[in-house]
Scaffold this motif. Sequence first.
Motif, short mmCIF file in Angstrom:
data_model
loop_
_atom_site.label_atom_id
_atom_site.label_comp_id
_atom_site.label_asym_id
_atom_site.label_seq_id
_atom_site.Cartn_x
_atom_site.Cartn_y
_atom_site.Cartn_z
N ALA A 195 0.83 -1.21 0.00
CA ALA A 195 0.00 0.00 0.00
C ALA A 195 0.86 1.26 0.00
O ALA A 195 0.56 2.23 -0.72
N VAL A 196 1.93 1.25 0.79
CA VAL A 196 2.80 2.42 0.84
C VAL A 196 3.49 2.61 -0.51
O VAL A 196 3.62 3.74 -1.00
N ARG A 197 3.93 1.53 -1.14
CA ARG A 197 4.51 1.65 -2.49
C ARG A 197 3.49 2.20 -3.47
O ARG A 197 3.82 3.02 -4.33
N MET A 198 2.25 1.74 -3.36
CA MET A 198 1.21 2.20 -4.27
C MET A 198 0.96 3.69 -4.10
O MET A 198 0.60 4.39 -5.06
N GLY A 199 1.17 4.20 -2.89
CA GLY A 199 0.98 5.63 -2.66
C GLY A 199 2.14 6.48 -3.13
O GLY A 199 2.06 7.71 -3.11
N THR A 200 3.24 5.84 -3.58
CA THR A 200 4.45 6.54 -4.04
C THR A 200 4.83 7.67 -3.07
O THR A 200 5.08 8.81 -3.48
N VAL A 201 4.88 7.33 -1.79
CA VAL A 201 5.16 8.33 -0.76
C VAL A 201 6.64 8.67 -0.77
O VAL A 201 7.50 7.79 -0.76
N ARG A 202 6.92 9.97 -0.74
CA ARG A 202 8.29 10.44 -0.58
C ARG A 202 8.51 10.83 0.88
O ARG A 202 7.57 11.10 1.61
N ARG A 203 9.77 10.88 1.29
CA ARG A 203 10.08 11.15 2.69
C ARG A 203 9.52 12.48 3.17
O ARG A 203 9.10 12.62 4.32
N GLY A 204 9.51 13.47 2.28
CA GLY A 204 9.02 14.78 2.68
C GLY A 204 7.53 14.96 2.56
O GLY A 204 7.00 16.01 2.96
N ASP A 205 6.83 13.97 2.03
CA ASP A 205 5.38 14.08 1.89
C ASP A 205 4.70 13.88 3.24
O ASP A 205 5.04 12.94 3.96
N PRO A 206 3.72 14.72 3.58
CA PRO A 206 2.91 14.38 4.75
C PRO A 206 2.02 13.19 4.43
O PRO A 206 1.51 13.07 3.31
N ALA A 207 1.87 12.29 5.38
CA ALA A 207 1.02 11.11 5.20
C ALA A 207 -0.03 11.11 6.29
O ALA A 207 0.24 11.45 7.45
N VAL A 208 -1.24 10.71 5.92
CA VAL A 208 -2.36 10.64 6.87
C VAL A 208 -2.89 9.22 6.86
O VAL A 208 -3.20 8.67 5.79
N VAL A 209 -3.00 8.62 8.04
CA VAL A 209 -3.55 7.27 8.17
C VAL A 209 -4.88 7.39 8.90
O VAL A 209 -4.92 7.80 10.07
N VAL A 210 -5.95 7.06 8.21
CA VAL A 210 -7.30 7.15 8.78
C VAL A 210 -7.71 5.76 9.23
O VAL A 210 -7.96 4.87 8.41
N GLY A 211 -7.76 5.55 10.54
CA GLY A 211 -8.09 4.25 11.10
C GLY A 211 -6.84 3.54 11.59
O GLY A 211 -5.93 3.27 10.80
N CYS A 212 -6.77 3.28 12.89
CA CYS A 212 -5.57 2.68 13.50
C CYS A 212 -5.85 1.29 14.04
O CYS A 212 -5.41 0.93 15.14
N GLY A 213 -6.60 0.50 13.26
CA GLY A 213 -6.70 -0.92 13.53
C GLY A 213 -5.41 -1.59 13.08
O GLY A 213 -4.42 -0.91 12.78
#
Length: 382
Positions: free
Chosen positions: A155-173
């Motif tokens: 999932a993280v790869r699919m989001g193509t997240v870069r180190r400087g990008d803010p990331a939001v995780v909705v739901g902490c199950g």
Amino acid sequence: MRAVVVHQTELSVTEVPDPRPGRGQVLLKVLRTGICGSDLHVRADADGSADIAAEVGYDHFMRRSHSVVLGHEFVGEIVSYGPGCRARRPPGAHVVALPLLRVDGEVHMIGLSEAAPGGYAEYVLADEDALLPVPKGLDPDLAALTEPLAVAHHAVRMGTVRRGDPAVVVGCGPIGLAVILMLKAFGVRHVVASDYSPARRALAERCGADVVVDPAVRTPWAELAGRKGVITSAPAYYGTGLETLHALRRSPLMPWRRIIRAAKRLGVAPRGPVVFECVGVPGVIEQIVSAAPFLSTIVVVGVCMRPDTFRPTMASNKELQLRFSFCYDPADFDETLHMIARGRIDARPLITGVVGLDGVPDAFDELTAGRQAKILIDPARS
């Protein structure tokens, strides 16, 4: 052998025939098996999942009327090989496996098909080609988390997240916590986690979230307000274009068109945060589409079993990217196992309990109520 069987939504601990490895198969003694959120879903609504699976061409997914040994997140010890195996690893070696098994020329999902009983048992069959050796010294508790963390890796790869990008995780199950662990392992510097449960928010902090919010008090989007590059209104979005033109038209270096095209090729064009939907409840996608900043990438990881709706026009106006993540590929699985073994991920906060086979029904109740994150099964435990 003893195993936990689900039939007509009921879980029972019973005796089942000992598995015998067929061609290309390996018999494993189960050391640990994780209880997955998917197991909770299929116990309650196997037919709904089977109908979807049939639509995409897989006709062997378990149904309510079937009797199935669940469990696809397992680590085991090699006992013996079936015919046609190369037997690369000796009996006693610890391995994890992609939860897919070839039976009579067809591929089955381990723990989700009557033809491929899973790891809620003393022994399980795996495909020799799907085995990965557990690095020496890795605790079976942690090795058993390879599969769910591989889901987060994908999932993280699919989001193509870069180190400087803010990331939001909705739901902490469990899956949201796994995504937080993986984001931090990939070096993402600002992770905002959101959940109504105080216990899950505490676990999110232990997993490395930089900011944890109770959405009943403060939205995760408020935590992004004012960050450079985060655009929250149409006038600001349009204004960014004008400001860019104003600055670039004054540059003597090259025409503004070429500068913008070069920036796009280099990946430095404006982009919003990356949002991971890890709830899987109708209405959550619409909430995110309505509230997320412009240019956000939304990766849907939560499994929603019911029809849902969102407003495409809102997503279009904000130029949101909406992606859906399901599982992983073999490379994700292998890399995740070695990330755990090398200590790039400290997954112990995920584990909130270990039970024997007799404790599985109560463990399902605890997980369904949200009082636990990840419970492991140790078949040798009384």
